[in-house]
Design a protein around this motif. Sequence first.
Motif, short mmCIF file in Angstrom:
data_model
loop_
_atom_site.label_atom_id
_atom_site.label_comp_id
_atom_site.label_asym_id
_atom_site.label_seq_id
_atom_site.Cartn_x
_atom_site.Cartn_y
_atom_site.Cartn_z
N ASP A 2 0.82 -1.20 0.00
CA ASP A 2 0.00 0.00 0.00
C ASP A 2 0.85 1.25 0.00
O ASP A 2 2.08 1.21 0.01
CB ASP A 2 -0.98 0.00 1.18
CG ASP A 2 -0.28 0.07 2.52
OD1 ASP A 2 0.85 0.58 2.57
OD2 ASP A 2 -0.86 -0.39 3.51
N GLY A 90 -10.71 3.07 5.35
CA GLY A 90 -10.29 2.76 3.98
C GLY A 90 -8.83 3.02 3.71
O GLY A 90 -8.40 2.98 2.56
N ASP A 91 -8.02 3.27 4.77
CA ASP A 91 -6.61 3.57 4.54
C ASP A 91 -5.82 2.37 4.03
O ASP A 91 -4.70 2.52 3.52
CB ASP A 91 -5.96 4.13 5.80
CG ASP A 91 -6.03 3.17 6.98
OD1 ASP A 91 -6.72 2.14 6.86
OD2 ASP A 91 -5.41 3.47 8.02
N SER A 92 -6.39 1.17 4.17
CA SER A 92 -5.69 -0.02 3.68
C SER A 92 -6.06 -0.35 2.24
O SER A 92 -5.51 -1.28 1.66
CB SER A 92 -6.01 -1.22 4.58
OG SER A 92 -7.41 -1.48 4.59
N LEU A 93 -7.00 0.40 1.66
CA LEU A 93 -7.41 0.16 0.28
C LEU A 93 -6.42 0.80 -0.68
O LEU A 93 -5.68 1.71 -0.33
CB LEU A 93 -8.81 0.73 0.03
CG LEU A 93 -9.94 0.19 0.91
CD1 LEU A 93 -11.24 0.92 0.58
CD2 LEU A 93 -10.10 -1.30 0.73
N SER A 94 -6.40 0.33 -1.91
CA SER A 94 -5.54 0.94 -2.93
C SER A 94 -6.35 1.11 -4.21
O SER A 94 -6.63 0.14 -4.92
CB SER A 94 -4.32 0.05 -3.21
OG SER A 94 -3.45 0.67 -4.13
N ALA A 96 -7.01 4.52 -1.64
CA ALA A 96 -7.89 4.89 -0.54
C ALA A 96 -8.86 5.97 -1.01
O ALA A 96 -8.64 6.60 -2.04
CB ALA A 96 -7.05 5.41 0.64
N ASN A 102 -13.99 6.19 4.76
CA ASN A 102 -15.28 5.51 4.72
C ASN A 102 -15.71 5.14 6.14
O ASN A 102 -15.09 5.56 7.12
CB ASN A 102 -15.23 4.29 3.81
CG ASN A 102 -14.18 3.27 4.24
OD1 ASN A 102 -13.87 3.14 5.42
ND2 ASN A 102 -13.63 2.54 3.28
N ASP A 104 -15.79 2.17 7.63
CA ASP A 104 -15.34 0.84 8.06
C ASP A 104 -15.15 0.76 9.56
O ASP A 104 -15.35 -0.31 10.15
CB ASP A 104 -14.02 0.48 7.36
CG ASP A 104 -14.21 0.09 5.91
OD1 ASP A 104 -15.38 -0.03 5.48
OD2 ASP A 104 -13.20 -0.08 5.20
N SER A 195 0.48 8.07 -2.33
CA SER A 195 -0.86 7.49 -2.41
C SER A 195 -1.36 7.47 -3.84
O SER A 195 -1.23 8.45 -4.58
CB SER A 195 -1.83 8.31 -1.55
OG SER A 195 -3.16 7.90 -1.78
#
Length: 292
Positions: A2, A90-94, A96, A102, A104, A195
Amino acid sequence: MDFLQRGAAAEGEPSSGPSAPAPKLDTGDNAWVLTSSALVLMMTGPGLALFYSGLVRKKNVLGVMMQCTFLMCLMSVIWALWGYTLSFGGDSLSPAPKWIGNLDHLCMRGVEATWDASTGKSVIPLHPSYPTINRLTHMLFQGMFFIITPALICGAFAERMKFSTMVVFMILWGTLVYCPLCHWVWGGGILAYGSPANPNADISLGGALDFAGGTVVHISSGVSALICALVLGRRLGYGSDPMPPHNLTYTAIGAAMLWVGWFGFNAAARCRPAVWRPARFVPRISPPRPAG
């Protein structure tokens, strides 16, 4: 990998490859980030409380102290209920989310410990980007910044704002100003270093590197404090009535506490203590020493 891990690799930190061992909680890292959380909390109370109360008139000392103390309680509740998820959801999404986190982690979902009936043990999720600490520790440490940032603004309207008005203002400010900005810089949003959600990474040298809260904490509180002071105007009697500070000894003690607390503020800012702790300690002690 990430965006936070890519940023760490760009700065020379070891990153996990395909053959890396499974993430495991490091008790030393976890303990240091918790210790740093306590140091940052000390910066608000008694640090800021003493610093500001020594600068106001005697009749307003208790009011300023109560503002700082109450904000420690109020912002802690807001952070647990919705502040953390708006900042880091959502910081672990790619990639984000660009503008706001979000839901979560609304009401600490996916953060707090859960009971695993199959093993008969409690389970606390590890942070996906900092796998040596758990998500709950990360939430606590970041929550300390959420507490101290609005408390910094109190000095701009000391003696000039009703307590109830301050409470409403800080709830709105924390939700509408701090949380989006925190997500932009630290939560993988449009300003975050490395990011995928940052559309201007090429021209911004990869994005914002904010280790000490220069953007999220200090610029946001400083600009907000200036606007508050301009909107409220001068205090009644300014320029005609004597307004000496109540006790500059309080201010000196508070300033010393802020300096000590800054070791936790910076030294655990990346939540990777084994790598960053010495590098963060040195700038906090070396430049002020000869300057003093």
